[in-house]
Each structure stands twice: as C-alpha cells, then as structure tokens.
Design a protein around this motif. Structure first.
Motif, short mmCIF file in Angstrom:
data_model
loop_
_atom_site.label_atom_id
_atom_site.label_comp_id
_atom_site.label_asym_id
_atom_site.label_seq_id
_atom_site.Cartn_x
_atom_site.Cartn_y
_atom_site.Cartn_z
N ILE A 1 16.75 -23.72 23.92
CA ILE A 1 15.77 -22.64 24.05
C ILE A 1 15.23 -22.70 25.47
O ILE A 1 14.91 -23.77 25.98
N TRP A 2 15.18 -21.54 26.11
CA TRP A 2 14.72 -21.48 27.50
C TRP A 2 13.28 -20.97 27.52
O TRP A 2 13.02 -19.80 27.27
N LEU A 3 12.38 -21.84 27.83
CA LEU A 3 10.97 -21.48 27.89
C LEU A 3 10.64 -20.83 29.23
O LEU A 3 11.32 -21.06 30.24
N HIS A 4 9.60 -20.02 29.22
CA HIS A 4 9.28 -19.29 30.45
C HIS A 4 8.86 -20.22 31.58
O HIS A 4 8.98 -19.90 32.76
N GLN A 5 8.38 -21.41 31.22
CA GLN A 5 8.03 -22.37 32.27
C GLN A 5 9.25 -22.78 33.09
O GLN A 5 9.14 -23.14 34.26
#
Length: 222
Positions: free
Chosen positions: A9-13
C-alpha cells in the motif's frame, strides 16, 4: 481476483497526494487550477518499478504534464498526448521549465540540473477542420455551403446516405442554426478527424515535405 489482497500500500507520505501535486503545478504555472494532478513522487515510484533510463514512457492523457516532467528528470524518453486547449499553458510550459532546471517535485531527489529538449507536434486536421467551420458558421446559407464541401471532401459516416439529406434539404432548412450544426457534425466520420499517417503522400492533403520527413523519422522509416 477473488479475495486476493494487495501486497503493498502506498501512503501519501511516501507517494504524495493531490495537494502536493497542485503545489508542484503552482510552482511552474501560478494561476492554473487542475482538478486531478498526480504528484511527481507517485510517477517516480511507478517509473522506477517499470522502466529504466532511456526507456519510453507513453501517456495518452498527459493532463498537467507530470508524466513528461518526471520522465524527463529520470532520463526516460516519453510521448505525451493531449487534445485539451490548455496544452500550451500547462504541460508545454512545465516541460520548458523542467529543461531550465526547475527544482520542484522530485528534482532534488534525482539531482536534476536541467537540460534536454522535446519536440511539440500537432496532428494535421481533416474532418476536424470542417467541424471548426461548422462551429463558426452563423447562417443557414453558410452551413449549406459547408454541407456541399462535406459531400466533396469530407469523410461521412458509413451510416449516412448523402442523397437522403439532399432529398430532404427543406427539412434541413427548417432546423434552427444549432440543430443544423449538430446534424452536420453528427454525420462526419469521427475516425477521420485527422489525416492518417498512411495518407500523408496523398497530394490532396498537401502535407509539407518537412512534415513527411518528421513523421517517417518518428516511425523509423528513414
């Protein structure tokens, strides 16, 4: 896919978000508002996974030009395609500033110092030219002249029999100007809005020799 779960999962951070992307755009075109820009960090991650230097990135909907900007900074080749009227205002301007060495987005992380070039091209219009004429017309007579031009030089949809329109020209004349325009646009073959590459040698289109040469270079024929 059933119950398969995503492996990552690619978090916005890590990959950025739309707010970050809008700030990147404001750095190059201050007064432009774009509704769905992608952050450079997101494209950087995708390109790093799926390509290496000198690979070709193809974006059929270039939008704000993020894919081209990131590809340029990451030393990828790229083709961007866009038909909206902001192409000069946003993606073209953005790429010029990338070449000048702008330091937004991923520039610092890839030590971007500027350089390189890009070629801007436009498709040669065919039926698209006729649509422009239709939209600018303001009288029934001018639209009738355009119809006769379509009969002679335009590509008409295979669903339309031109004789049917000629036989019912009085019904055409009874329509409002806007209805006439809608009808004429509807009968045009939308697959022939632009001149196909296979037809650039057709003298009727009067394609300049320099344009022919550029097309052949693009397709590796010279």
């Amino acid at each position: 896919m059933g119950n398969v779960r995503p492996a990552t999962i690619w978090l916005h951070q890590e990959a950025g978000n739309n707010d970050e992307a809008n700030k990147e755009i404001k750095q190059v075109v201050e007064d432009f508002n774009f509704s769905t820009p992608k952050p450079e960090r997101l494209l950087q991650r995708i390109f790093a996974i799926g390509s290496t230097e000198k690979d070709l990135i193809l974006d059929f909907y270039s939008g704000s030009g993020t894919s081209g900007a990131v590809a340029h900074k990451m030393k990828r080749k790229y083709i961007m395609i866009e038909q909206m009227d902001y192409i000069h205002e946003l993606p073209e301007t953005r790429l010029k500033k990338v070449i000048d060495g702008e330091q937004g987005g991923i520039s610092k992380s890839v030590d971007w110092q500027g350089g390189g070039s890009f070629t801007y091209c436009e498709l040669t219009q065919h039926n698209a030219n006729i649509i422009d004429k239709i939209e600018k017309a303001s009288t029934t007579e001018s639209l009738k002249l355009i119809w006769h031009e379509i009969e002679k030089t335009g590509f008409i949809s295979y669903k339309i029999n031109p004789e049917t329109i000629n036989e019912n020209i009085h019904e055409f004349e009874a329509l409002t100007i806007e209805e006439k325009k809608q009808l004429l646009i509807a009968i045009l073959d939308k697959n022939q809005l632009y001149v196909n590459y296979s037809e650039i040698e057709d003298g009727d289109y009067q394609i300049p020799e320099d344009d022919k040469k550029l097309n052949k270079q693009f397709y590796g024929e010279v």
